[in-house]
Write a protein that holds these residues in place. Structure first.
Motif, mmCIF file in Angstrom:
data_model
loop_
_atom_site.group_PDB
_atom_site.id
_atom_site.type_symbol
_atom_site.label_atom_id
_atom_site.label_comp_id
_atom_site.label_asym_id
_atom_site.label_seq_id
_atom_site.Cartn_x
_atom_site.Cartn_y
_atom_site.Cartn_z
ATOM 1 N N VAL A 81 0.857 -1.192 0.000
ATOM 2 C CA VAL A 81 0.000 0.000 0.000
ATOM 3 C C VAL A 81 0.889 1.236 0.000
ATOM 4 O O VAL A 81 1.917 1.272 0.675
ATOM 5 N N LYS A 82 0.510 2.222 -0.814
ATOM 6 C CA LYS A 82 1.293 3.459 -0.827
ATOM 7 C C LYS A 82 0.472 4.594 -0.240
ATOM 8 O O LYS A 82 -0.663 4.845 -0.667
ATOM 9 N N ILE A 83 1.068 5.277 0.733
ATOM 10 C CA ILE A 83 0.418 6.442 1.337
ATOM 11 C C ILE A 83 1.192 7.682 0.951
ATOM 12 O O ILE A 83 2.429 7.685 0.978
ATOM 13 N N CYS A 84 0.478 8.733 0.586
ATOM 14 C CA CYS A 84 1.135 10.014 0.373
ATOM 15 C C CYS A 84 0.447 11.032 1.279
ATOM 16 O O CYS A 84 -0.786 11.063 1.355
ATOM 17 N N CYS A 85 1.243 11.817 1.987
ATOM 18 C CA CYS A 85 0.650 12.847 2.848
ATOM 19 C C CYS A 85 1.026 14.212 2.309
ATOM 20 O O CYS A 85 2.215 14.522 2.154
ATOM 21 N N VAL B 49 5.900 11.825 2.365
ATOM 22 C CA VAL B 49 5.322 13.094 2.808
ATOM 23 C C VAL B 49 5.789 14.165 1.825
ATOM 24 O O VAL B 49 6.994 14.288 1.571
ATOM 25 N N VAL B 50 4.842 14.891 1.252
ATOM 26 C CA VAL B 50 5.213 15.911 0.265
ATOM 27 C C VAL B 50 4.794 17.294 0.768
ATOM 28 O O VAL B 50 3.877 17.422 1.587
ATOM 29 N N ASP B 51 5.472 18.303 0.247
ATOM 30 C CA ASP B 51 5.141 19.669 0.656
ATOM 31 C C ASP B 51 5.577 20.616 -0.461
ATOM 32 O O ASP B 51 6.569 20.355 -1.160
ATOM 33 N N ILE B 52 4.838 21.724 -0.598
ATOM 34 C CA ILE B 52 5.241 22.720 -1.599
ATOM 35 C C ILE B 52 6.482 23.486 -1.136
ATOM 36 O O ILE B 52 7.141 24.131 -1.924
#
Ligand code: UDX
Ligand code: ADP
Length: 481
Positions: free
Chosen positions: A2-6, A31-34
């Protein structure tokens, strides 16, 4: 796998995802962020937030099943579950300014998810949002989706408190998952529940409908803040009558129906959630034609503002009705101990109040940077809730403020000391040394009940401690508003 992206690598997204990665080795979490600056920090030796226990977990999982990336779209496109943990500050302008939640960041995240998704996704509201946000988000997702992708929205509010985030995540009182009462909604709830079942006992996972989950988060924060305002209201009465608020708190807290937690009187509550969420609740009540309910909750904030103003008035009136040109040491700037977070910290209003009376401030906090303090003290209310990197550069720093890196340096030659955060090190200071280095009479104003009032009075301090019987000196001073 399972892939989670936050989406959103902040105080909520960062620690929550780190714990999911630790507890679920079979899940890949990104976890991604601008903010590339924030992402770089998450990938470095110096994490962007201070949270006890977090660094160890990040070091253990980073590069294995925990990743921090600024490639927002790519990672969202690849994920099965997308958590949205972006900031939802109070609106600063337009309809609902000063009250309603600003959903700009949320909306742009939702539009992006709709844009880049090629496979079905579960979209999870993690950041606190107004009730019925899920409905609006669902509309954005479905109306901007020309590819036939299915989105199922869940509300999974986070109840962690800063400073104890890792413990709260390891051992939550409950995990709340709200979803639509449709087959798809129930299926999505099960998928998310299975993630938490990796470490949370099943009986602590509560499943509700979407609106109950959204409202429960606002309600929990409103109830917690209300307890603090209640005990703070009592603190004013204690000072007026000679009762001791710590004794009153203890006495009422032993009633099992009331319970002992969250009854510490203070200079006021801060943090990114309490005020914002109550304002939000007030706005929702007003919009739903419930002014009486709105006014009831508004009082919680009014008492909090009163408590901060009362503290400033006490400082000024005790020191011969003026602090103009006097050096005041401020110990602690964060909104509570064990965090470097300053959002809505009562220290901002107290410092601004003292600066308004022309005091010279020397501020020390073990975790807050000078840059952050200067920004906070020069910013308009509510602006500070928007992330720094999304704001124009801060105005020139305030001349009456100096920031130092040691408590003893802060108190040197000061006329008064204000303790505004309950850092453990302030309990252990050598107060004789503090007293010796100060101007006399030496005043100490304890906004967090950390010092031993009797001991300090023995040394020679004139001590004010919130909600405690007043120092004879202060009793003779004019009463404060
Ligand atoms: C809060 C909620 O506790 C958490 O569940 C939610 O997810 C986010 O908001 P947080 O703001 O991180 O967490 O900290 P919290 O420990 O709740 O403290 C909030 C403020 O209340 C702080 O300024 C703290 O000093 C103050 N406080 C707390 C008191 O003044 N007295 C108390 O007895 C407890
Ligand atoms: P919280 O305390 O709720 O975690 P923070 O302000 O610490 O709030 O974190 C929210 C993060 O969300 C910020 O780092 C901000 O840069 C990020 N963010 C806001 N909008 C977006 C977006 N559209 N895409 C990716 N990240 C976003």
């Amino acid at each position: 796998m399972v892939k989670i992206c936050c989406i959103g690598a902040g105080y909520v997204g960062g620690p929550t995802m780190a714990v999911i990665a630790l507890k679920c080795p079979n899940i890949e979490v990104t976890v991604v962020d601008i903010s590339t600056h924030r992402i770089n920090a998450w990938n470095s030796e110096h994490l962007p937030i201070y949270e006890p226990g977090l660094e160890d977990i990040v070091k253990k999982c980073r590069g294995k099943n925990l990743f921090f990336s600024s490639e927002v779209e790519k990672n969202v496109a690849e994920a099965d579950i997308v958590f949205v943990s972006v900031n939802t500050p109070t609106k600063t302008h337009g309809l609902g300014a000063g009250k309603a939640a600003d959903l700009t960041y949320w909306e742009s995240a939702a539009r992006m998810i709709a844009d880049v998704s090629k496979s079905d996704k579960i979209v999870v509201e993690k950041s606190t949002v107004p009730v019925k946000t899920a409905e609006a988000i669902e509309r954005i997702l479905t109306h901007n989706n020309g590819k036939g992708t299915n989105f199922t929205i869940l509300s999974n509010p986070e109840f962690l408190a800063e400073g104890t985030a890792i413990q709260d995540l390891f051992n939550p009182d409950r995990v709340l998952i709200g979803g639509r009462e449709t087959p798809d909604g129930q299926k999505a709830i099960k998928v998310l529940k299975d993630v938490y079942l990796n470490w949370v006992p099943e009986e602590r996972i509560i499943c509700t409908n979407l609106w109950s989950a959204e409202l429960s988060k606002l309600a929990a924060n409103a109830f917690l803040a209300q307890r603090i305002s209640s005990v703070n209201a009592m603190s004013a009465l204690c000072e007026a009558t000679g009762a001791d608020v710590s004794q009153v708190s203890h006495a009422i807290g032993t009633d099992s129906r009331i319970g002992p937690k969250f009854l510490s009187s203070s200079v006021g509550f801060g943090g990114s959630c309490f005020q914002k969420d109550i304002l939000n609740l007030v706005y929702i009540c007003e919009c739903n034609g419930l002014p009486e309910v709105a006014n009831y909750w508004k009082q919680v904030i009014m008492v909090n503002d009163y408590q901060k103003a009362r503290f400033v008035n006490r400082v000024v009136s005790s020191m011969f009705n003026t602090v103009s040109a006097k050096k005041i040491a401020v110990l602690g700037f964060a909104f509570k101990k064990d965090t470097g977070d300053t959002r809505e910290t009562p220290a901002i209003d107290v410092c601004k109040g003292l600066l308004g009376d022309r005091a010279r401030l020397s501020i020390y906090d073990p975790q807050v940077t000078e840059d952050q303090m200067m920004k906070d003290l020069s910013m308009r209310k509510y602006d500070k809730d928007h992330p720094a990197h999304l704001q124009p550069p801060s105005p020139t720093s305030i001349k009456q403020v100096s920031v130092v890196w040691d408590a003893y340096e802060a108190v040197k030659d000061a006329h008064g000391v204000c303790i505004l955060t309950e850092w453990d090190e302030f309990r252990k200071l050598d107060y004789q040394k503090v007293y010796d280095s100060m101007q006399k009479p030496a005043f100490l104003f304890d906004g967090r009940n950390v010092v031993d009032v009797r001991e300090l009075r023995k040394i020679g301090f004139i001590v004010y401690s919130i909600g405690k019987p007043l120092d004879p000196w202060l009793k003779d001073m004019p009463s404060v508003a």
